[in-house]
Design an enzyme around this catalytic site. Sequence first.
Site, PDB file in Angstrom:
ATOM      1  N   HIS A  55       0.733  -1.168   0.015  1.00 34.51           N
ATOM      2  CA  HIS A  55       0.084  -0.115   0.090  1.00 34.51           C
ATOM      3  C   HIS A  55       0.822   1.224  -0.044  1.00 34.51           C
ATOM      4  CE1 HIS A  55       0.554  -0.440   4.422  1.00 34.51           C
ATOM      5  NE2 HIS A  55       0.214   0.553   4.632  1.00 34.51           N
ATOM      6  N   HIS A  57       1.406   4.039   1.859  1.00 37.15           N
ATOM      7  CA  HIS A  57       1.890   4.722   3.130  1.00 37.15           C
ATOM      8  C   HIS A  57       3.613   4.715   3.163  1.00 37.15           C
ATOM      9  CE1 HIS A  57      -1.898   4.282   5.591  1.00 37.15           C
ATOM     10  NE2 HIS A  57      -2.073   5.192   4.902  1.00 37.15           N
ATOM     11  N   ASP A  59       5.868   4.757   5.283  1.00 34.78           N
ATOM     12  CA  ASP A  59       6.714   3.748   5.982  1.00 34.78           C
ATOM     13  C   ASP A  59       6.722   2.483   5.490  1.00 34.78           C
ATOM     14  OD1 ASP A  59       3.973   3.457   6.844  1.00 34.78           O
ATOM     15  OD2 ASP A  59       4.397   2.430   8.451  1.00 34.78           O
ATOM     16  N   HIS A  60       5.894   2.292   4.056  1.00 33.76           N
ATOM     17  CA  HIS A  60       5.996   1.092   3.510  1.00 33.76           C
ATOM     18  C   HIS A  60       6.536   1.280   2.025  1.00 33.76           C
ATOM     19  CE1 HIS A  60       3.500  -1.540   6.338  1.00 33.76           C
ATOM     20  NE2 HIS A  60       3.306  -0.184   6.658  1.00 33.76           N
ATOM     21  N   HIS A 111      -7.550  -0.725   5.307  1.00 34.18           N
ATOM     22  CA  HIS A 111      -6.589   0.461   5.980  1.00 34.18           C
ATOM     23  C   HIS A 111      -6.363   1.250   5.136  1.00 34.18           C
ATOM     24  CE1 HIS A 111      -2.920   1.497   8.152  1.00 34.18           C
ATOM     25  NE2 HIS A 111      -2.114   1.334   6.799  1.00 34.18           N
ATOM     26  N   ASP A 132      -0.415  -3.744   6.290  1.00 26.95           N
ATOM     27  CA  ASP A 132      -1.079  -3.136   7.547  1.00 26.95           C
ATOM     28  C   ASP A 132      -2.406  -3.598   7.523  1.00 26.95           C
ATOM     29  OD1 ASP A 132       1.271  -1.937   8.194  1.00 26.95           O
ATOM     30  OD2 ASP A 132       0.833   0.092   7.959  1.00 26.95           O
ATOM     31  N   HIS A 170       4.289  -4.602  10.967  1.00 24.50           N
ATOM     32  CA  HIS A 170       4.837  -3.895  11.867  1.00 24.50           C
ATOM     33  C   HIS A 170       4.763  -4.964  13.379  1.00 24.50           C
ATOM     34  CE1 HIS A 170       4.174   0.414  10.921  1.00 24.50           C
ATOM     35  NE2 HIS A 170       3.327  -0.262  10.081  1.00 24.50           N
TER      36      HIS A 170
HETATM   37 ZN   LIG Z   1       0.111   1.866   6.276  1.00 24.84          ZN
END
Ligand SMILES: [Zn+2]
Length: 259
Positions: A55, A57, A59-60, A111, A132, A170
């Site tokens: 996805h 985001h 942090d990915h 998400h 996530d 995570h």
């Molecule tokens: Zn995420």
Amino acid sequence: MSDLIITPVPAFKDNYIWLLTRGNEAAVVDPGDAEPVIRALEQQKLRLKAILATHHHADHVGGLVALKQRYSATAYGPARESVAQLDHRLAAGDRIEVLGARFDVIDIPGHTAGHIAFYAAALKPPALFCGDTLFACGCGRLFEGTPEQMLASLDALAELPAATRVYCGHEYTVANIRFALEVEPNNRELQTRAAMATAMRKRGEPTLPSTIGLELETNPFMRCDIPAVRAAASAIQPGAGFARVSTFAAIRSWKDGFR
Ligand SMILES: [Zn+2]
């Protein structure tokens, strides 16, 4: 052909970037940061062939462009989200081959609106990279989706074989279990899992991967059919436990405010 090996590369505070290797070739899933990936590749003298993103985001995918340019790796990601420099934009039903392993793409919105998972059925055991969406003993926050969508996504993952290894984005397990015990204090498997996860973290070990089977036994968001979970939902929000989706929604919003 040598085995496919899957290891976590820790990033930021609690992210895992999953490193897949076969021989001297590598792929990564959800590289939020290029730096720790480059270090792992250099230490192990690996060639990066593919980058998978679940996805959009940061942090990915924050390290995706730097890694792609440095190694000329092929980048795969969600068709319905804006991720820069993807070579292949994927949705449900698509199938890719990475390091000799076949991965099926599953749509798991909730998400984020276009979140996808990568599932390798032929690996022994099968492997699921779900970003996530499904966490160990939890699920992602509903930033772009509805409870109905997230519940349907978790239902799709619940259909996978119980032995499937679940590689999430995570290390949230211990905090998730603390919440799950509020929902189901009498769940014996959950109590056992709490002790195991705490011990693993004390030893500095990741609690992942999980399995679909373990999630079905301990994850409240995968257990909206269970009377104890429905009763807990109704205790927080009168009447919520009457239906599956309102059970899910009540527990999700309870978790949002849980510290
Ligand atoms: Zn995420």
